[in-house]
Design an enzyme around this catalytic site. Structure first.
Site, PDB file in Angstrom:
ATOM      1  N   LYS A  13     -11.855   0.674  37.607  1.00  0.00           N
ATOM      2  CA  LYS A  13     -11.639   2.026  37.042  1.00  0.00           C
ATOM      3  C   LYS A  13     -10.337   2.623  37.580  1.00  0.00           C
ATOM      4  CE  LYS A  13     -15.499   3.607  38.869  1.00  0.00           C
ATOM      5  NZ  LYS A  13     -16.027   2.422  39.590  1.00  0.00           N
ATOM      6  N   ARG A  88     -21.672  10.367  37.294  1.00  0.00           N
ATOM      7  CA  ARG A  88     -22.347   9.228  37.898  1.00  0.00           C
ATOM      8  C   ARG A  88     -23.862   9.376  37.869  1.00  0.00           C
ATOM      9  NH1 ARG A  88     -18.028   7.381  41.477  1.00  0.00           N
ATOM     10  NH2 ARG A  88     -18.706   5.594  42.680  1.00  0.00           N
ATOM     11  N   ARG A 127      -9.891  -5.716  48.729  1.00  0.00           N
ATOM     12  CA  ARG A 127      -9.054  -4.606  48.258  1.00  0.00           C
ATOM     13  C   ARG A 127      -8.331  -3.861  49.385  1.00  0.00           C
ATOM     14  NH1 ARG A 127     -11.923   0.079  44.991  1.00  0.00           N
ATOM     15  NH2 ARG A 127     -13.327  -0.017  46.779  1.00  0.00           N
ATOM     16  N   ARG A 161     -10.651   0.974  52.647  1.00  0.00           N
ATOM     17  CA  ARG A 161     -11.626   2.063  52.633  1.00  0.00           C
ATOM     18  C   ARG A 161     -12.778   1.827  53.599  1.00  0.00           C
ATOM     19  NH1 ARG A 161     -12.704   3.385  46.391  1.00  0.00           N
ATOM     20  NH2 ARG A 161     -14.830   3.412  47.165  1.00  0.00           N
ATOM     21  N   ARG A 172     -23.822   0.933  47.314  1.00  0.00           N
ATOM     22  CA  ARG A 172     -23.088   1.490  46.161  1.00  0.00           C
ATOM     23  C   ARG A 172     -23.541   0.838  44.863  1.00  0.00           C
ATOM     24  NH1 ARG A 172     -17.336   0.435  48.523  1.00  0.00           N
ATOM     25  NH2 ARG A 172     -16.567   0.866  46.429  1.00  0.00           N
TER      26      ARG A 172
HETATM   27  P1  AP5 Z   1     -10.479  -0.733  41.619  1.00  0.00           P
HETATM   28  O1  AP5 Z   1      -9.621  -0.388  40.445  1.00  0.00           O
HETATM   29  O2  AP5 Z   1     -10.161  -0.132  42.925  1.00  0.00           O
HETATM   30  O3  AP5 Z   1     -12.023  -0.525  41.233  1.00  0.00           O
HETATM   31  P2  AP5 Z   1     -12.872   0.810  41.023  1.00  0.00           P
HETATM   32  O4  AP5 Z   1     -13.697   0.621  39.799  1.00  0.00           O
HETATM   33  O5  AP5 Z   1     -11.990   2.021  41.083  1.00  0.00           O
HETATM   34  O6  AP5 Z   1     -13.832   0.695  42.263  1.00  0.00           O
HETATM   35  P3  AP5 Z   1     -14.247   1.748  43.384  1.00  0.00           P
HETATM   36  O7  AP5 Z   1     -14.748   0.952  44.551  1.00  0.00           O
HETATM   37  O8  AP5 Z   1     -13.171   2.753  43.620  1.00  0.00           O
HETATM   38  O9  AP5 Z   1     -15.436   2.435  42.695  1.00  0.00           O
HETATM   39  P4  AP5 Z   1     -16.486   3.288  43.330  1.00  0.00           P
HETATM   40  O10 AP5 Z   1     -17.103   3.819  42.103  1.00  0.00           O
HETATM   41  O11 AP5 Z   1     -17.404   2.577  44.270  1.00  0.00           O
HETATM   42  O12 AP5 Z   1     -15.697   4.277  44.308  1.00  0.00           O
HETATM   43  P5  AP5 Z   1     -15.321   5.813  44.187  1.00  0.00           P
HETATM   44  O13 AP5 Z   1     -14.050   6.004  44.924  1.00  0.00           O
HETATM   45  O14 AP5 Z   1     -15.407   6.270  42.788  1.00  0.00           O
HETATM   46  O15 AP5 Z   1     -10.461  -2.343  41.741  1.00  0.00           O
HETATM   47  C1  AP5 Z   1     -11.087  -2.999  42.834  1.00  0.00           C
HETATM   48  C2  AP5 Z   1     -10.234  -4.192  43.291  1.00  0.00           C
HETATM   49  O16 AP5 Z   1     -10.214  -5.171  42.259  1.00  0.00           O
HETATM   50  C3  AP5 Z   1      -8.760  -3.859  43.567  1.00  0.00           C
HETATM   51  O17 AP5 Z   1      -8.325  -4.639  44.660  1.00  0.00           O
HETATM   52  C4  AP5 Z   1      -8.027  -4.277  42.282  1.00  0.00           C
HETATM   53  O18 AP5 Z   1      -6.697  -4.692  42.558  1.00  0.00           O
HETATM   54  C5  AP5 Z   1      -8.885  -5.432  41.807  1.00  0.00           C
HETATM   55  N1  AP5 Z   1      -8.970  -5.512  40.345  1.00  0.00           N
HETATM   56  C6  AP5 Z   1      -9.088  -4.460  39.470  1.00  0.00           C
HETATM   57  N2  AP5 Z   1      -9.181  -4.907  38.206  1.00  0.00           N
HETATM   58  C7  AP5 Z   1      -9.127  -6.262  38.277  1.00  0.00           C
HETATM   59  C8  AP5 Z   1      -9.175  -7.296  37.286  1.00  0.00           C
HETATM   60  N3  AP5 Z   1      -9.309  -7.028  35.987  1.00  0.00           N
HETATM   61  N4  AP5 Z   1      -9.101  -8.581  37.711  1.00  0.00           N
HETATM   62  C9  AP5 Z   1      -8.978  -8.870  39.050  1.00  0.00           C
HETATM   63  N5  AP5 Z   1      -8.912  -7.928  40.029  1.00  0.00           N
HETATM   64  C10 AP5 Z   1      -8.993  -6.647  39.646  1.00  0.00           C
HETATM   65  O19 AP5 Z   1     -16.501   6.499  45.008  1.00  0.00           O
HETATM   66  C11 AP5 Z   1     -16.642   6.319  46.399  1.00  0.00           C
HETATM   67  C12 AP5 Z   1     -17.794   7.143  46.917  1.00  0.00           C
HETATM   68  O20 AP5 Z   1     -17.552   8.548  46.681  1.00  0.00           O
HETATM   69  C13 AP5 Z   1     -19.158   6.888  46.252  1.00  0.00           C
HETATM   70  O21 AP5 Z   1     -19.838   5.782  46.822  1.00  0.00           O
HETATM   71  C14 AP5 Z   1     -19.876   8.217  46.503  1.00  0.00           C
HETATM   72  O22 AP5 Z   1     -20.331   8.299  47.823  1.00  0.00           O
HETATM   73  C15 AP5 Z   1     -18.750   9.230  46.325  1.00  0.00           C
HETATM   74  N6  AP5 Z   1     -18.617   9.693  44.935  1.00  0.00           N
HETATM   75  C16 AP5 Z   1     -17.517   9.551  44.122  1.00  0.00           C
HETATM   76  N7  AP5 Z   1     -17.736  10.092  42.924  1.00  0.00           N
HETATM   77  C17 AP5 Z   1     -19.011  10.593  42.957  1.00  0.00           C
HETATM   78  C18 AP5 Z   1     -19.830  11.240  41.997  1.00  0.00           C
HETATM   79  N8  AP5 Z   1     -19.371  11.494  40.738  1.00  0.00           N
HETATM   80  N9  AP5 Z   1     -21.080  11.596  42.367  1.00  0.00           N
HETATM   81  C19 AP5 Z   1     -21.538  11.362  43.620  1.00  0.00           C
HETATM   82  N10 AP5 Z   1     -20.819  10.721  44.574  1.00  0.00           N
HETATM   83  C20 AP5 Z   1     -19.560  10.343  44.246  1.00  0.00           C
HETATM   84 MG    MG Z   2     -11.821   3.659  42.405  1.00  0.00          MG
END
Ligand code: AP5
Ligand code: MG
Length: 214
Positions: A13, A88, A127, A161, A172
């Site tokens: 994402k 979410r 990552r 992270r 997660r």
């Molecule tokens: P990346 O693009 O970083 O993936 P992502 O989908 O953004 O994954 P996240 O880990 O950021 O998602 P998340 O939902 O767990 O975390 P968030 O920060 O939202 O890609 C990952 C890796 O793969 C990278 O190294 C990239 O280079 C590689 N890659 C990407 N695409 C690729 C491809 N096609 N092929 C190969 N490699 C690829 O949330 C973190 C925390 O915040 C949550 O756990 C929660 O505690 C809190 N939080 C955030 N939002 C909310 C909400 N709305 N409600 C409640 N809690 C929340």
């Molecule tokens: Mg992300």
């Protein structure tokens, strides 16, 4: 244009949101990034979110909805936004509908990035990001062109992270299946859902998303 990118941790994402920001001038609204900034700044929101984020659980709906509501009042959202990691839960999705209606903002597309658990776990394990500009990298699939130097800004410091460890990743993923995956049906029923193959390479995923957005 306003869109939601929906998918489990590691689906890509953030990677795709950054590309859409560069190519289409949309504004990335990542609740994860906003909450991490709040934790780093030690704000009341950050203090409330810190422990639960480290464990891999979801931060409370009221907190996250409040953060997004405030952000949607800033003028740059008129350029169009990408919701990355929000909503979410069903409560967040309902709240977003209401916020958008109240603020006169449309929701044009919800793009589900479908992946599989083994792949996302491997992606998260490798990552890291540039500490200066946030550009994302991966130990195996996306290294900087010059080792140790960010392709985008020339920065030489990188970070990982706190929740990218095996235990938090399992939590997660569980939170995704329990709380977030019902949103696929929610947006399908509203006639807004499109799916792309999140297992394809980064450029192919971008092409598939572009085809959906038109
Ligand atoms: P990346 O693009 O970083 O993936 P992502 O989908 O953004 O994954 P996240 O880990 O950021 O998602 P998340 O939902 O767990 O975390 P968030 O920060 O939202 O890609 C990952 C890796 O793969 C990278 O190294 C990239 O280079 C590689 N890659 C990407 N695409 C690729 C491809 N096609 N092929 C190969 N490699 C690829 O949330 C973190 C925390 O915040 C949550 O756990 C929660 O505690 C809190 N939080 C955030 N939002 C909310 C909400 N709305 N409600 C409640 N809690 C929340
Ligand atoms: Mg992300």
């Amino acid at each position: 244009m306003n869109i939601i990118l929906l998918g489990p941790p590691g689906a890509g994402k953030g990677t795709q949101a950054r590309m859409l920001t560069e190519k289409r001038g949309l504004v990335q609204l990542s609740t994860g990034d906003m909450l991490r900034a709040a934790v780093a700044a030690g704000t009341p929101v950050g203090k409330a979110a810190d422990a639960v984020m480290k464990s891999g659980g979801l931060v409370g709906d009221d907190i996250v909805i409040g953060v997004i509501s405030e952000r949607l009042d800033q003028p740059d959202v008129k350029q169009g936004v990408i919701f990355d990691g929000f909503p979410r839960t069903l409560a967040q999705a309902d709240a977003l509908e209401k916020l958008l209606a109240d603020k006169g903002i449309s929701l044009d597309h919800v793009v589900e990035m479908s992946v599989d658990d083994e792949v996302v776990t491997a992606r998260i394990a490798g990552r890291y990001t540039c500490a200066k500009c946030g550009e994302g990298y991966h130990d195996e699939s996306k290294q900087p062109n010059v080792p140790g130097v960010c392709d985008k800004c020339g920065g030489t410091e990188f970070k990982r992270r706190a929740d990218d460890n095996a235990h938090a990743v399992r939590t997660r993923l569980m939170a995704y299946y329990r709380e977030t995956s019902p949103l696929i049906g929610y947006y399908y029923a509203k006639g807004r859902l499109a799916s792309v193959d999140g297992l394809a390479d980064i450029d192919e995923v971008e092409r598939q998303i572009s085809a959906v957005l038109g």
